[in-house]
Design a protein around this motif. Sequence first.
Motif, PDB file in Angstrom:
ATOM      1  N   VAL A 107       0.858  -1.193   0.000  1.00 56.36           N
ATOM      2  CA  VAL A 107       0.000   0.000   0.000  1.00 56.36           C
ATOM      3  C   VAL A 107       0.889   1.238   0.000  1.00 56.36           C
ATOM      4  CG1 VAL A 107      -1.791   1.268   1.224  1.00 56.36           C
ATOM      5  CG2 VAL A 107      -1.767  -1.245   1.293  1.00 56.36           C
ATOM      6  N   PRO A 108       0.893   2.025  -1.081  1.00 53.07           N
ATOM      7  CA  PRO A 108       1.678   3.263  -1.080  1.00 53.07           C
ATOM      8  C   PRO A 108       1.063   4.292  -0.138  1.00 53.07           C
ATOM      9  CG  PRO A 108       0.356   3.116  -3.069  1.00 53.07           C
ATOM     10  CD  PRO A 108       0.185   1.807  -2.360  1.00 53.07           C
ATOM     11  N   VAL A 109       1.925   5.114   0.472  1.00 53.92           N
ATOM     12  CA  VAL A 109       1.450   6.094   1.450  1.00 53.92           C
ATOM     13  C   VAL A 109       1.968   7.480   1.072  1.00 53.92           C
ATOM     14  CG1 VAL A 109       1.477   6.802   3.869  1.00 53.92           C
ATOM     15  CG2 VAL A 109       1.438   4.364   3.289  1.00 53.92           C
ATOM     16  N   ILE A 110       1.064   8.458   1.046  1.00 53.88           N
ATOM     17  CA  ILE A 110       1.436   9.872   0.922  1.00 53.88           C
ATOM     18  C   ILE A 110       1.153  10.532   2.263  1.00 53.88           C
ATOM     19  CG2 ILE A 110       0.942  12.069  -0.193  1.00 53.88           C
ATOM     20  CD1 ILE A 110       0.260  10.604  -2.722  1.00 53.88           C
ATOM     21  N   MET A 111       2.172  11.133   2.857  1.00 55.54           N
ATOM     22  CA  MET A 111       2.009  11.798   4.150  1.00 55.54           C
ATOM     23  C   MET A 111       1.394  13.179   3.930  1.00 55.54           C
ATOM     24  SD  MET A 111       2.453  11.150   7.338  1.00 55.54           S
ATOM     25  CE  MET A 111       3.828  10.090   7.766  1.00 55.54           C
ATOM     26  N   ILE A 112       0.348  13.478   4.698  1.00 50.04           N
ATOM     27  CA  ILE A 112      -0.345  14.766   4.627  1.00 50.04           C
ATOM     28  C   ILE A 112      -0.161  15.459   5.967  1.00 50.04           C
ATOM     29  CG2 ILE A 112      -2.563  15.907   4.339  1.00 50.04           C
ATOM     30  CD1 ILE A 112      -1.762  14.575   1.819  1.00 50.04           C
ATOM     31  N   SER A 113       0.476  16.644   5.979  1.00 52.65           N
ATOM     32  CA  SER A 113       0.716  17.302   7.267  1.00 52.65           C
ATOM     33  C   SER A 113       1.075  18.764   7.063  1.00 52.65           C
ATOM     34  CB  SER A 113       1.846  16.582   8.011  1.00 52.65           C
ATOM     35  OG  SER A 113       2.132  17.235   9.239  1.00 52.65           O
ATOM     36  N   ALA A 114       0.846  19.541   8.120  1.00 51.40           N
ATOM     37  CA  ALA A 114       1.300  20.930   8.136  1.00 51.40           C
ATOM     38  C   ALA A 114       2.690  21.043   8.735  1.00 51.40           C
ATOM     39  CB  ALA A 114       0.310  21.786   8.940  1.00 51.40           C
ATOM     40  N   GLU A 115       3.281  19.906   9.090  1.00 52.78           N
ATOM     41  CA  GLU A 115       4.600  19.870   9.719  1.00 52.78           C
ATOM     42  C   GLU A 115       5.651  20.463   8.791  1.00 52.78           C
ATOM     43  OE1 GLU A 115       7.059  19.890  12.233  1.00 52.78           O
ATOM     44  OE2 GLU A 115       5.655  18.375  13.011  1.00 52.78           O
TER      45      GLU A 115
ATOM     46  N   THR B  51       9.972  15.300   7.836  1.00 48.54           N
ATOM     47  CA  THR B  51       9.954  14.843   6.442  1.00 48.54           C
ATOM     48  C   THR B  51      10.925  13.687   6.229  1.00 48.54           C
ATOM     49  OG1 THR B  51       9.470  17.123   5.785  1.00 48.54           O
ATOM     50  CG2 THR B  51      10.137  15.597   4.048  1.00 48.54           C
ATOM     51  N   GLU B  52      12.142  13.835   6.762  1.00 48.33           N
ATOM     52  CA  GLU B  52      13.142  12.782   6.588  1.00 48.33           C
ATOM     53  C   GLU B  52      12.697  11.487   7.250  1.00 48.33           C
ATOM     54  OE1 GLU B  52      16.720  14.419   8.163  1.00 48.33           O
ATOM     55  OE2 GLU B  52      17.199  15.553   6.330  1.00 48.33           O
ATOM     56  N   ARG B  53      12.102  11.590   8.431  1.00 46.22           N
ATOM     57  CA  ARG B  53      11.648  10.378   9.117  1.00 46.22           C
ATOM     58  C   ARG B  53      10.545   9.683   8.323  1.00 46.22           C
ATOM     59  NH1 ARG B  53       8.818   9.862  15.135  1.00 46.22           N
ATOM     60  NH2 ARG B  53       8.856   7.548  15.196  1.00 46.22           N
ATOM     61  N   ALA B  54       9.645  10.473   7.743  1.00 47.11           N
ATOM     62  CA  ALA B  54       8.561   9.889   6.944  1.00 47.11           C
ATOM     63  C   ALA B  54       9.114   9.116   5.755  1.00 47.11           C
ATOM     64  CB  ALA B  54       7.609  10.991   6.475  1.00 47.11           C
ATOM     65  N   TYR B  55      10.075   9.708   5.050  1.00 42.82           N
ATOM     66  CA  TYR B  55      10.652   9.018   3.892  1.00 42.82           C
ATOM     67  C   TYR B  55      11.426   7.778   4.320  1.00 42.82           C
ATOM     68  CZ  TYR B  55       9.359  12.556   0.457  1.00 42.82           C
ATOM     69  OH  TYR B  55       8.649  13.374  -0.386  1.00 42.82           O
ATOM     70  N   MET B  56      12.116   7.858   5.471  1.00 47.07           N
ATOM     71  CA  MET B  56      12.857   6.692   5.948  1.00 47.07           C
ATOM     72  C   MET B  56      11.922   5.540   6.295  1.00 47.07           C
ATOM     73  SD  MET B  56      15.847   8.404   8.311  1.00 47.07           S
ATOM     74  CE  MET B  56      16.418   6.810   8.864  1.00 47.07           C
ATOM     75  N   LEU B  57      10.708   5.858   6.720  1.00 47.81           N
ATOM     76  CA  LEU B  57       9.731   4.823   7.070  1.00 47.81           C
ATOM     77  C   LEU B  57       8.964   4.321   5.848  1.00 47.81           C
ATOM     78  CD1 LEU B  57       8.423   6.271  10.450  1.00 47.81           C
ATOM     79  CD2 LEU B  57       9.728   4.168  10.131  1.00 47.81           C
ATOM     80  N   GLY B  58       9.255   4.870   4.670  1.00 45.45           N
ATOM     81  CA  GLY B  58       8.715   4.261   3.456  1.00 45.45           C
ATOM     82  C   GLY B  58       7.624   5.002   2.738  1.00 45.45           C
ATOM     83  N   VAL B  59       7.337   6.275   3.099  1.00 43.40           N
ATOM     84  CA  VAL B  59       6.289   6.984   2.366  1.00 43.40           C
ATOM     85  C   VAL B  59       6.736   7.245   0.931  1.00 43.40           C
ATOM     86  CG1 VAL B  59       5.414   8.069   4.461  1.00 43.40           C
ATOM     87  CG2 VAL B  59       7.047   9.302   3.034  1.00 43.40           C
ATOM     88  N   THR B  60       5.771   7.319   0.040  1.00 42.19           N
ATOM     89  CA  THR B  60       6.065   7.581  -1.360  1.00 42.19           C
ATOM     90  C   THR B  60       6.211   9.071  -1.636  1.00 42.19           C
ATOM     91  OG1 THR B  60       4.788   5.609  -1.943  1.00 42.19           O
ATOM     92  CG2 THR B  60       5.273   7.158  -3.728  1.00 42.19           C
ATOM     93  N   ASP B  61       5.443   9.905  -0.912  1.00 41.88           N
ATOM     94  CA  ASP B  61       5.486  11.350  -1.143  1.00 41.88           C
ATOM     95  C   ASP B  61       5.039  12.068   0.128  1.00 41.88           C
ATOM     96  OD1 ASP B  61       5.836  13.729  -2.492  1.00 41.88           O
ATOM     97  OD2 ASP B  61       4.758  13.065  -4.276  1.00 41.88           O
ATOM     98  N   PHE B  62       5.228  13.395   0.149  1.00 40.52           N
ATOM     99  CA  PHE B  62       4.901  14.215   1.323  1.00 40.52           C
ATOM    100  C   PHE B  62       4.226  15.482   0.809  1.00 40.52           C
ATOM    101  CE2 PHE B  62       5.217  16.762   5.026  1.00 40.52           C
ATOM    102  CZ  PHE B  62       5.510  15.935   6.106  1.00 40.52           C
ATOM    103  N   ILE B  63       2.989  15.734   1.248  1.00 43.02           N
ATOM    104  CA  ILE B  63       2.245  16.932   0.831  1.00 43.02           C
ATOM    105  C   ILE B  63       1.935  17.758   2.073  1.00 43.02           C
ATOM    106  CG2 ILE B  63       0.143  17.801  -0.242  1.00 43.02           C
ATOM    107  CD1 ILE B  63      -0.013  15.244  -1.869  1.00 43.02           C
ATOM    108  N   ARG B  64       2.262  19.038   2.010  1.00 40.34           N
ATOM    109  CA  ARG B  64       2.043  19.907   3.170  1.00 40.34           C
ATOM    110  C   ARG B  64       0.723  20.682   3.031  1.00 40.34           C
ATOM    111  NH1 ARG B  64       7.686  20.002   2.866  1.00 40.34           N
ATOM    112  NH2 ARG B  64       8.680  19.525   4.879  1.00 40.34           N
ATOM    113  N   ARG B  65       0.106  20.924   4.194  1.00 40.88           N
ATOM    114  CA  ARG B  65      -1.057  21.809   4.234  1.00 40.88           C
ATOM    115  C   ARG B  65      -0.581  23.250   4.413  1.00 40.88           C
ATOM    116  NH1 ARG B  65      -3.456  17.580   7.615  1.00 40.88           N
ATOM    117  NH2 ARG B  65      -2.764  18.733   9.445  1.00 40.88           N
TER     118      ARG B  65
END
Length: 828
Positions: A105-113, A119-133
């Motif tokens: 299951v691909p994961v895109i992280m959604i956050s205002a962070e 961001t680096e931790r999210a990619y290290m845990l395997g997310v495919t992309d990161f979108i900010r609010r």
Amino acid sequence: MRQREAGSGGIKDAFSLQAEIAGGDSSVEQQTLMIVDDSELNRMMLMDILGDQYHYIEATDGRQAIRLLEKDLTVDLMLLDIHMPEMDGFQVLEQMDRFRWIKEVPVIMISAEERKEATERAYMLGVTDFIRRPFDAFIVRHRVENTLRLYANQKRLMNLVSAQIYEKEESNDLMIEILSRVVEFRNHESGEHVRNVRTITELLLHKLVQKTDIYPLSEENITMIKTAAALHDIGKITTPEEILNKPGKLTAEEFEIMKDHAAAGARILEDMPYGQDKPLFRYALEICHWHHERWDGHGYPDGLWGEQIPISAQVVSLADVYDALTNERCYKKAIEQDTAIKMILNGECGAFNPLLLECLTEIAPQLRTTARRPAEAYPYWSEASRLSDEVLSQADMPKNERMQRLLESMQERIDFFASCNGGIEFEYDAISGLVDITDWDKPPQYRRSVKNVSHLEEFQLMGRKDIGRLQEAMEKTTKENPEFTMSMFLPCGEEKHWCDLRVRTLWSERRPDHYVGAVGQLTDPQLSAKQPLMVTDTNAGAAAEGASRIAEEIRRLKTIFDAIRLVDPISHSVLELDKQGRLHPTGGSCAAFWGNCGIGCANCISNRAFAQKTTLNKLEFTDTDVYFVISKYLSLNGVPCVLEMFSKLKDGRWIDADGSRLLLDCGRGENMELFMDPLTKAYSRQYFETHRSDLEGMGCVAIVDVDNFKQVNDTFGHQAGDAALKGVAATIHACIRNTDILIRYNDDEFLLLFSQMNKQVLERKKTEIQDAVKHIALPEYPELHLSVSFGGVSGVHPLGEAVRQADCLMYEDKEKHRARAGAGALRS
């Protein structure tokens, strides 16, 4: 109406879900998105942005998302928030990684962070992309579409790969099924035993190659061993049925008869009239003969111990014992899996390779799943998934598919042999240790032979020293630079000749640090040089005819090589052939081509070819280019000479005749003069920036700076500064190898790149350059004395970091000079 499903309602299968579009085609499939966010407003905004084309599932926190995934994993994409109650986004990713869902299951992280660490931790845990609010609708839509498209390709490729594997292995499975029936008919074991041993063997082998490099097994080797494992008990067809199916314990005499099935199986295979030179045959023979040998030497039939037992037989032996314990036999009940593994680990079933015992323990969960899996369910899906992952890990997906790799490997062999012409050609398989040799000079019935590299006495032409040189040269090759040539002084009839050996190693995509074999050609240039380009007939007509033939041959060679010429290496003159077959000097010097002012070249390859009456080759350098030179001895109408053939090399890594790697800094077809500094004749900064990616592999980097250069210009003028820079560049060039690269990096600063150099040699090179610069004498400026500061590093990567560290060391060296010399190296 947007399709929306509450978290408590479960997940619909994305491949069976029908689109609910009024008036539309009900057969259209929709993709399923799971939105995990504790804010209902955020969930609604994302669904509004993405529109009605998707089916949505909502989870209000990470724990609910995990529960939903446990029920059904058919989600095409997860949009995951970081900060949530119960379980945050990072904890969700950790759980998905633990259960290996992140690959499904691909994961895109959604956050205002905004923090970089998040961001680096999210990619290290395997997310495919990161979108900010706050959300940008355009970015959200396109990133979701791109991710879905990528993973849809993965599923499509898995289906394609699965179909190809099924087609390739269908015949193997049919053979295994037949063998299973034969075993079941004669031996009242379950017919599943052969299939089980095959499956367990495959699992053990895959785990083994993950744990260690001791056994360099490719995917093709694993497939062959797995297939050959089906034959492990074929020798039992010679065992009396009353012994095979005796319900009680065998007597000592009966056990001796039973033990003979291992040697009997080997005899059956050895009596086969064909196929004995194939790797599959070798694996089958090893397995049949030695699958009852034990690690401590207490097995049978030969009492082999430790690594004397081929790894194929070791693995099948363990698989055979495990399956025998966990399944019912005519003489015993089935044993529960955990108990069976404990018995094996405790040595109750004989001794096994400790590394294989670790593998057995680690694949225990898979063995439980395999034991419950119907025969028709494996092995295709797991193989397809693995290969699909390999495909998607590369940018150019189709070319990295397994079948494509096999075709490319075969094409390498075809291209190599197509470029060869006669002599002795060979193909070496590194795993089996077998060499398939074709000697084109022999009659067809004696032309082909197969030899084992472990039996050096079979290689009568080559001595141990020659074989050692060959092995050393092969070890120096890389996947990017697989080819090399070398010369060997070998017996040819009653004489010894210098022979040319050309070799190309073949590499595995799965294990890119190991070559899996090689192809090669061994030729005797003296045999080919005796004729067809030799004119010795004193008859004028025959000489003219021979001259015409040679002229035609030279014209043909000019279409292949960048330059062709006849030379007399003794007088250093270039020759031409007239219509009567006579040679005349043209007045030119053969050394002029290389930019030498003297009458000859040191270590002239043509001089050696002339003296030895043979054909030799080497790499030769001009100021801007590198050439591969072939020098061939000829006798034209009784006059000896050498035919020189030049091929200009392009950029990349090449291997010289001694098997050592060189980095050649030629351009990719550009005019290299554009990259030369006109003042110093070193490469320019533009060259460095243009070819930076190609230079990344350089092993050593140094910065050289002219001391007090501003003072030189201020005191003596800019012409003196130019003369100083030219003198320093020429001096550095004289101190380095042809394969090293000198770049004018800044005004008075030079960058030096060395292909290979350790710290000790680098320190000596620093002293050599600094001493040489101190002895520069400029006649126009006798009062001008020069010195340089030097900083260098070895083994630092990437190149930018190496340059930075070298620059720091150079400034440290400059400070030392100032402390020692006060006013510096300038004395007037």
